[in-house]
Design a protein around this motif. Structure first.
Motif, PDB file in Angstrom:
ATOM      1  N   ALA A   1      34.210 -32.158  28.603  1.00  0.00           N
ATOM      2  CA  ALA A   1      32.909 -31.597  28.967  1.00  0.00           C
ATOM      3  C   ALA A   1      31.861 -32.690  28.817  1.00  0.00           C
ATOM      4  N   LEU A   2      31.147 -32.984  29.890  1.00  0.00           N
ATOM      5  CA  LEU A   2      30.127 -34.021  29.857  1.00  0.00           C
ATOM      6  C   LEU A   2      28.902 -33.531  29.076  1.00  0.00           C
ATOM      7  N   PRO A   3      28.321 -34.370  28.236  1.00  0.00           N
ATOM      8  CA  PRO A   3      27.173 -33.931  27.419  1.00  0.00           C
ATOM      9  C   PRO A   3      25.894 -33.822  28.227  1.00  0.00           C
ATOM     10  N   ASP A   4      25.032 -32.883  27.810  1.00  0.00           N
ATOM     11  CA  ASP A   4      23.681 -32.731  28.372  1.00  0.00           C
ATOM     12  C   ASP A   4      23.673 -32.417  29.856  1.00  0.00           C
TER      13      ASP A   4
ATOM     14  N   LEU B   1      42.819 -44.036  29.820  1.00  0.00           N
ATOM     15  CA  LEU B   1      43.912 -43.441  30.577  1.00  0.00           C
ATOM     16  C   LEU B   1      44.871 -44.521  31.053  1.00  0.00           C
ATOM     17  N   GLY B   2      46.146 -44.162  31.118  1.00  0.00           N
ATOM     18  CA  GLY B   2      47.165 -45.044  31.656  1.00  0.00           C
ATOM     19  C   GLY B   2      47.885 -44.389  32.821  1.00  0.00           C
ATOM     20  N   PRO B   3      48.857 -45.056  33.413  1.00  0.00           N
ATOM     21  CA  PRO B   3      49.597 -44.509  34.546  1.00  0.00           C
ATOM     22  C   PRO B   3      50.183 -43.134  34.249  1.00  0.00           C
ATOM     23  N   GLY B   4      50.054 -42.226  35.204  1.00  0.00           N
ATOM     24  CA  GLY B   4      50.572 -40.875  35.048  1.00  0.00           C
ATOM     25  C   GLY B   4      49.621 -39.928  34.332  1.00  0.00           C
ATOM     26  N   GLU B   5      48.466 -40.411  33.927  1.00  0.00           N
ATOM     27  CA  GLU B   5      47.504 -39.573  33.214  1.00  0.00           C
ATOM     28  C   GLU B   5      46.298 -39.292  34.102  1.00  0.00           C
ATOM     29  N   SER B   6      45.574 -38.224  33.758  1.00  0.00           N
ATOM     30  CA  SER B   6      44.408 -37.842  34.544  1.00  0.00           C
ATOM     31  C   SER B   6      43.326 -37.292  33.636  1.00  0.00           C
ATOM     32  N   LEU B   7      42.096 -37.329  34.144  1.00  0.00           N
ATOM     33  CA  LEU B   7      40.925 -36.819  33.438  1.00  0.00           C
ATOM     34  C   LEU B   7      40.234 -35.801  34.326  1.00  0.00           C
ATOM     35  N   LEU B   8      40.040 -34.591  33.812  1.00  0.00           N
ATOM     36  CA  LEU B   8      39.266 -33.553  34.483  1.00  0.00           C
ATOM     37  C   LEU B   8      37.953 -33.405  33.717  1.00  0.00           C
ATOM     38  N   PHE B   9      36.827 -33.432  34.428  1.00  0.00           N
ATOM     39  CA  PHE B   9      35.552 -33.433  33.727  1.00  0.00           C
ATOM     40  C   PHE B   9      34.513 -32.625  34.495  1.00  0.00           C
ATOM     41  N   GLY B  10      33.488 -32.211  33.770  1.00  0.00           N
ATOM     42  CA  GLY B  10      32.411 -31.420  34.343  1.00  0.00           C
ATOM     43  C   GLY B  10      31.553 -30.842  33.249  1.00  0.00           C
ATOM     44  N   ARG B  11      30.738 -29.843  33.613  1.00  0.00           N
ATOM     45  CA  ARG B  11      29.870 -29.219  32.615  1.00  0.00           C
ATOM     46  C   ARG B  11      30.665 -28.402  31.609  1.00  0.00           C
ATOM     47  N   ALA B  12      31.668 -27.672  32.071  1.00  0.00           N
ATOM     48  CA  ALA B  12      32.504 -26.851  31.179  1.00  0.00           C
ATOM     49  C   ALA B  12      33.897 -26.716  31.797  1.00  0.00           C
TER      50      ALA B  12
ATOM     51  N   LEU C   1      44.708 -43.337  24.224  1.00  0.00           N
ATOM     52  CA  LEU C   1      44.154 -42.062  24.674  1.00  0.00           C
ATOM     53  C   LEU C   1      43.284 -41.465  23.591  1.00  0.00           C
ATOM     54  N   GLU C   2      42.109 -41.017  23.997  1.00  0.00           N
ATOM     55  CA  GLU C   2      41.194 -40.338  23.088  1.00  0.00           C
ATOM     56  C   GLU C   2      40.639 -39.126  23.800  1.00  0.00           C
ATOM     57  N   VAL C   3      40.710 -37.986  23.156  1.00  0.00           N
ATOM     58  CA  VAL C   3      40.340 -36.737  23.808  1.00  0.00           C
ATOM     59  C   VAL C   3      39.205 -36.079  23.041  1.00  0.00           C
ATOM     60  N   PRO C   4      37.976 -36.136  23.528  1.00  0.00           N
ATOM     61  CA  PRO C   4      36.906 -35.395  22.884  1.00  0.00           C
ATOM     62  C   PRO C   4      37.006 -33.912  23.187  1.00  0.00           C
TER      63      PRO C   4
END
Length: 267
Positions: free
Chosen positions: A43-46, A16-27, A136-139
Motif C-alpha cells: 500500500a503506497l503511503p499518503d 525483487l528478483g526473477p519470478g517475483e512481482s509487486l502489486l501496489f496501490g492505495r489499498a 526481499l522486503e515486504v512492508p
C-alpha cells in the motif's frame, strides 16, 4: 538476471528478483487478497482518495522487468539513463504495459498524493533495474475504501471549454505547436464549439480560467502560478496546457464530441 529495487517517500524499499512481482496501490490488499510466494503487495503511503486501490503490477522475468498499469487514473513513466535512444517519457493508462529500462526509472502518479489541506500533489516512485543477488522486503498494508472520483472540471462548463481550447494542439497530436493558443484564439474556439462563450471576450476571464485549470492539473503544492520562481506567462501557459492534457482533464474524445456537436454563435 535483473534485480529491481522500488523506493518512494515513506515507503520501505522493496527488492525483487526473477519470478517475483509487486502489486501496489492505495489499498491493494483489499483487491488481491492474501499474498503468495513470490508476490509482494504494498500500500503506497499518503495516497489521495481517488487513486485506485490497485494501480499497477511490476513483474520481474528472467531477463526483463515490466510494468502493467491497472488503475483508473494515469501515471507518467520516465526512463532517465539507459533508455534506447536516450531518455523517454510515456503516459500509462489502464491495461497499458511497458518494459523498464536498465538503470533508474521514475513512476509518477499524477496528483496521486495527499498534500496540505485538501490539496493533491504528484506521488513519485523510483524503480532501479540492475543485476545483483535477490533480496526481499515486504512492508505491511491495509484494506481501504472504494476508489473515489479524482479532481476534475465540470463537463460543459466554462473552464472545461477553455481547457479544451488550450489543450487542442496536444489532443490532436500537434504537441510541437510553437506556442499555446492566445486568449483571443481560446475565446473564438469556445464560441465556435459552444455558441455561447460566457465572458471570455475579456482576456482577464480567460486568464482566470487558466489559473483554475492549473490549480487542478498540478495541485496546490505544484501550481506554477503560485510559484515565486514561475517563468514568463507564455511558458507557464504552455506547461499548464501540456499538464492538463496529460492528467486528462480533457481528452481527445471530448474534443471530437464538441466538434461534432458544434453550435453556431447567435446572430
Amino acid at each position: 538476471m535483473p534485480r529491481v529495487v522500488v523506493r518512494g517517500a515513506g515507503l520501505a524499499s522493496v527488492v525483487l528478483g526473477p519470478g517475483e512481482s509487486l502489486l501496489f496501490g492505495r489499498a491493494p490488499h483489499a483487491v488481491v487478497g492474501p499474498t503468495r510466494a513470490g508476490r509482494v503487495v504494498v500500500a503506497l503511503p499518503d495516497c489521495a482518495p481517488h487513486v485506485s486501490r490497485l494501480v499497477g503490477e511490476l513483474a520481474v522475468g528472467a531477463d526483463v522487468a515490466s510494468l502493467t498499469w491497472l488503475g483508473a487514473g494515469e501515471a507518467q513513466l520516465s526512463s532517465l539513463f539507459d533508455a534506447p535512444g536516450g531518455a523517454r517519457r510515456v503516459i500509462l493508462t489502464r491495461s497499458a504495459s511497458a518494459l523498464l529500462d536498465a538503470g533508474e526509472n521514475q513512476l509518477v502518479l499524477l496528483l496521486g498524493r495527499r498534500a496540505a489541506g485538501d490539496g493533491f500533489a504528484d506521488l513519485q516512485l523510483t524503480i532501479d533495474v540492475e543485476h545483483a543477488p535477490v533480496a526481499l522486503e515486504v512492508p505491511a498494508g491495509a484494506a481501504g475504501d472504494d476508489t473515489r472520483t479524482g479532481p476534475g472540471l465540470v463537463r460543459g462548463g466554462r473552464d472545461w471549454y477553455v481547457a479544451l481550447a488550450l489543450c487542442e494542439p496536444w489532443l490532436v497530436g500537434a504537441d510541437d505547436y510553437p506556442r499555446p493558443p492566445s486568449n483571443r484564439e481560446i475565446f473564438e474556439r469556445v464560441r465556435e464549439w459552444h455558441g455561447y462563450a460566457w465572458n471570455l471576450h475579456r482576456p482577464q476571464r480567460v486568464d482566470d480560467a487558466i489559473r483554475a485549470i492549473s490549480a487542478i492539473a498540478f495541485g496546490a503544492a505544484d501550481d506554477p502560478f503560485r510559484s515565486p520562481h514561475a517563468g514568463r506567462l507564455q511558458n507557464t501557459r504552455f506547461a499548464v496546457a501540456r499538464r492538463a492534457a496529460e492528467v486528462r482533464l480533457v481528452t481527445a474524445a471530448d474534443l471530437a464530441e464538441v466538434r461534432r456537436t458544434a453550435k453556431p454563435p447567435p446572430p
